[in-house]
Design a protein around this motif. Structure first.
Motif, PDB file in Angstrom:
ATOM      1  N   PHE A  33       0.838  -1.200   0.000  1.00  0.00           N
ATOM      2  CA  PHE A  33       0.000   0.000   0.000  1.00  0.00           C
ATOM      3  C   PHE A  33       0.878   1.257   0.000  1.00  0.00           C
ATOM      4  CE2 PHE A  33      -2.594   3.351   1.944  1.00  0.00           C
ATOM      5  CZ  PHE A  33      -3.622   3.385   1.011  1.00  0.00           C
ATOM      6  N   GLU A  34       1.976   1.218   0.733  1.00  0.00           N
ATOM      7  CA  GLU A  34       2.912   2.347   0.742  1.00  0.00           C
ATOM      8  C   GLU A  34       3.436   2.611  -0.667  1.00  0.00           C
ATOM      9  OE1 GLU A  34       7.272   3.641   2.603  1.00  0.00           O
ATOM     10  OE2 GLU A  34       6.207   1.935   3.463  1.00  0.00           O
ATOM     11  N   PHE A  35       3.866   1.565  -1.361  1.00  0.00           N
ATOM     12  CA  PHE A  35       4.351   1.752  -2.729  1.00  0.00           C
ATOM     13  C   PHE A  35       3.252   2.302  -3.632  1.00  0.00           C
ATOM     14  CE2 PHE A  35       7.960  -1.464  -2.122  1.00  0.00           C
ATOM     15  CZ  PHE A  35       8.942  -0.482  -2.153  1.00  0.00           C
ATOM     16  N   LEU A  36       2.034   1.827  -3.456  1.00  0.00           N
ATOM     17  CA  LEU A  36       0.918   2.310  -4.266  1.00  0.00           C
ATOM     18  C   LEU A  36       0.745   3.821  -4.087  1.00  0.00           C
ATOM     19  CD1 LEU A  36      -1.498   1.327  -6.095  1.00  0.00           C
ATOM     20  CD2 LEU A  36      -2.851   1.335  -4.007  1.00  0.00           C
ATOM     21  N   VAL A  37       0.780   4.281  -2.842  1.00  0.00           N
ATOM     22  CA  VAL A  37       0.625   5.712  -2.552  1.00  0.00           C
ATOM     23  C   VAL A  37       1.836   6.496  -3.059  1.00  0.00           C
ATOM     24  CG1 VAL A  37       0.449   7.450  -0.719  1.00  0.00           C
ATOM     25  CG2 VAL A  37      -0.912   5.350  -0.586  1.00  0.00           C
ATOM     26  N   LEU A  38       3.039   6.009  -2.768  1.00  0.00           N
ATOM     27  CA  LEU A  38       4.247   6.754  -3.137  1.00  0.00           C
ATOM     28  C   LEU A  38       4.478   6.786  -4.643  1.00  0.00           C
ATOM     29  CD1 LEU A  38       6.765   5.747  -0.330  1.00  0.00           C
ATOM     30  CD2 LEU A  38       5.402   7.842  -0.519  1.00  0.00           C
ATOM     31  N   GLU A  39       4.191   5.700  -5.330  1.00  0.00           N
ATOM     32  CA  GLU A  39       4.354   5.718  -6.782  1.00  0.00           C
ATOM     33  C   GLU A  39       3.374   6.701  -7.406  1.00  0.00           C
ATOM     34  OE1 GLU A  39       6.815   4.538  -8.277  1.00  0.00           O
ATOM     35  OE2 GLU A  39       7.554   2.849  -7.086  1.00  0.00           O
ATOM     36  N   GLY A  40       2.162   6.802  -6.849  1.00  0.00           N
ATOM     37  CA  GLY A  40       1.212   7.798  -7.322  1.00  0.00           C
ATOM     38  C   GLY A  40       1.686   9.208  -7.028  1.00  0.00           C
ATOM     39  N   ILE A  93      -2.931  13.806  -2.593  1.00  0.00           N
ATOM     40  CA  ILE A  93      -3.355  13.558  -1.207  1.00  0.00           C
ATOM     41  C   ILE A  93      -4.754  12.941  -1.197  1.00  0.00           C
ATOM     42  CG2 ILE A  93      -4.021  14.685   0.959  1.00  0.00           C
ATOM     43  CD1 ILE A  93      -1.601  16.616   0.422  1.00  0.00           C
ATOM     44  N   ASP A  94      -5.651  13.509  -1.998  1.00  0.00           N
ATOM     45  CA  ASP A  94      -7.005  12.946  -2.111  1.00  0.00           C
ATOM     46  C   ASP A  94      -6.943  11.510  -2.605  1.00  0.00           C
ATOM     47  OD1 ASP A  94      -8.248  15.264  -1.219  1.00  0.00           O
ATOM     48  OD2 ASP A  94      -8.749  15.985  -3.233  1.00  0.00           O
ATOM     49  N   ALA A  95      -6.042  11.242  -3.573  1.00  0.00           N
ATOM     50  CA  ALA A  95      -5.910   9.894  -4.129  1.00  0.00           C
ATOM     51  C   ALA A  95      -5.476   8.895  -3.060  1.00  0.00           C
ATOM     52  CB  ALA A  95      -4.920   9.888  -5.291  1.00  0.00           C
ATOM     53  N   ALA A  96      -4.588   9.313  -2.152  1.00  0.00           N
ATOM     54  CA  ALA A  96      -4.154   8.413  -1.083  1.00  0.00           C
ATOM     55  C   ALA A  96      -5.338   7.985  -0.219  1.00  0.00           C
ATOM     56  CB  ALA A  96      -3.089   9.088  -0.221  1.00  0.00           C
ATOM     57  N   ILE A  97      -6.235   8.927   0.044  1.00  0.00           N
ATOM     58  CA  ILE A  97      -7.417   8.627   0.871  1.00  0.00           C
ATOM     59  C   ILE A  97      -8.400   7.744   0.094  1.00  0.00           C
ATOM     60  CG2 ILE A  97      -9.343   9.647   2.154  1.00  0.00           C
ATOM     61  CD1 ILE A  97      -7.455  12.191   2.415  1.00  0.00           C
ATOM     62  N   GLY A 154     -11.899   1.679  -8.391  1.00  0.00           N
ATOM     63  CA  GLY A 154     -11.999   2.997  -7.785  1.00  0.00           C
ATOM     64  C   GLY A 154     -10.696   3.642  -7.372  1.00  0.00           C
ATOM     65  N   PHE A 155      -9.560   3.005  -7.667  1.00  0.00           N
ATOM     66  CA  PHE A 155      -8.265   3.581  -7.313  1.00  0.00           C
ATOM     67  C   PHE A 155      -7.927   4.750  -8.236  1.00  0.00           C
ATOM     68  CE2 PHE A 155      -8.030  -0.611  -5.445  1.00  0.00           C
ATOM     69  CZ  PHE A 155      -7.216  -0.473  -4.327  1.00  0.00           C
ATOM     70  N   LYS A 156      -7.138   5.694  -7.714  1.00  0.00           N
ATOM     71  CA  LYS A 156      -6.710   6.881  -8.462  1.00  0.00           C
ATOM     72  C   LYS A 156      -5.181   6.922  -8.558  1.00  0.00           C
ATOM     73  CE  LYS A 156     -10.951   8.528  -8.568  1.00  0.00           C
ATOM     74  NZ  LYS A 156     -11.725   8.398  -9.804  1.00  0.00           N
TER      75      LYS A 156
END
Length: 196
Positions: A33-40, A93-97, A154-156
């Protein structure tokens, strides 16, 4: 002198990341999940920019715990937007949420997000044999499929390039060049993982 992948350069942080983490297969949900957020968050920026901010991200994003992130309100978002220690981009930031919600929705629907992400490589790391950085693709059919599926859930900030970077970071694909000592090391880690 070690002939590591050229992208690692000389920055000690980059070299450490290359030598210890990049390409190592992980089945850890928090790490994925961290990689998903950070890569985005990296979209449009260099990965070293993200690496330099990673520890601050961990601090302000509750160690990438989706259960906590999904509860972030407008006050928390404003706090994040004011934090110079992270990438202050409202959409990211919105995408992480949003992604925390989508991650939990997957889990609550009975799908293990870790196994689901790994299913795009049939559960086993892809062992590539590139000889130069220029040969490594930005996307693959697997990252295209992952991107399409994540978006449908629904992922961004999960375009195919971002998904392929996630796959490389999380060891779903071994893209160390063959002359790099980490290519063989990561392949061995993958072999032991498949036997476990």
């Amino acid at each position: 002198m070690i002939e590591r992948c050229a992208w690692a350069g000389n920055d000690p942080l980059y070299v450490y990341y290359h030598d210890t983490e990049w390409g190592v297969p992980t089945d850890d949900a928090r790490t994925l999940f961290e990689f998903l957020v950070l890569e985005g968050a990296q979209a449009g920026l260099s990965w070293i920019t993200v690496l330099r901010k990673r520890e601050r991200y961990r601090a302000v994003f509750d160690c990438f715990d989706p259960e906590r992130i999904v509860r972030y309100d407008e006050a928390k978002k404003a706090e994040l937007l004011a934090d110079a220690g992270i990438i202050r981009n409202r959409a990211k930031i919105d995408a992480a949420i949003v992604n925390a919600r989508a991650w939990l929705d997957l889990r609550d629907a009975g799908t293990d997000p870790v196994a689901w992400l790994w299913s795009f490589v049939d559960g086993e790391p892809v062992q590539n044999a590139f000889s130069a950085l220029a040969e490594i693709p930005a996307t693959t059919p697997q990252s295209d499929a992952m991107s399409k599926a994540l978006k449908a859930r629904g992922f961004k900030f999960v375009g195919s390039t971002i998904c392929y970077a996630l796959m490389q970071a999380a060891g779903m694909t071994n893209d160390h060049v063959v002359a790099c000592p980490r290519h063989r090391a990561v392949a061995e880690i993958a072999r032991l993982r498949s036997r476990a």
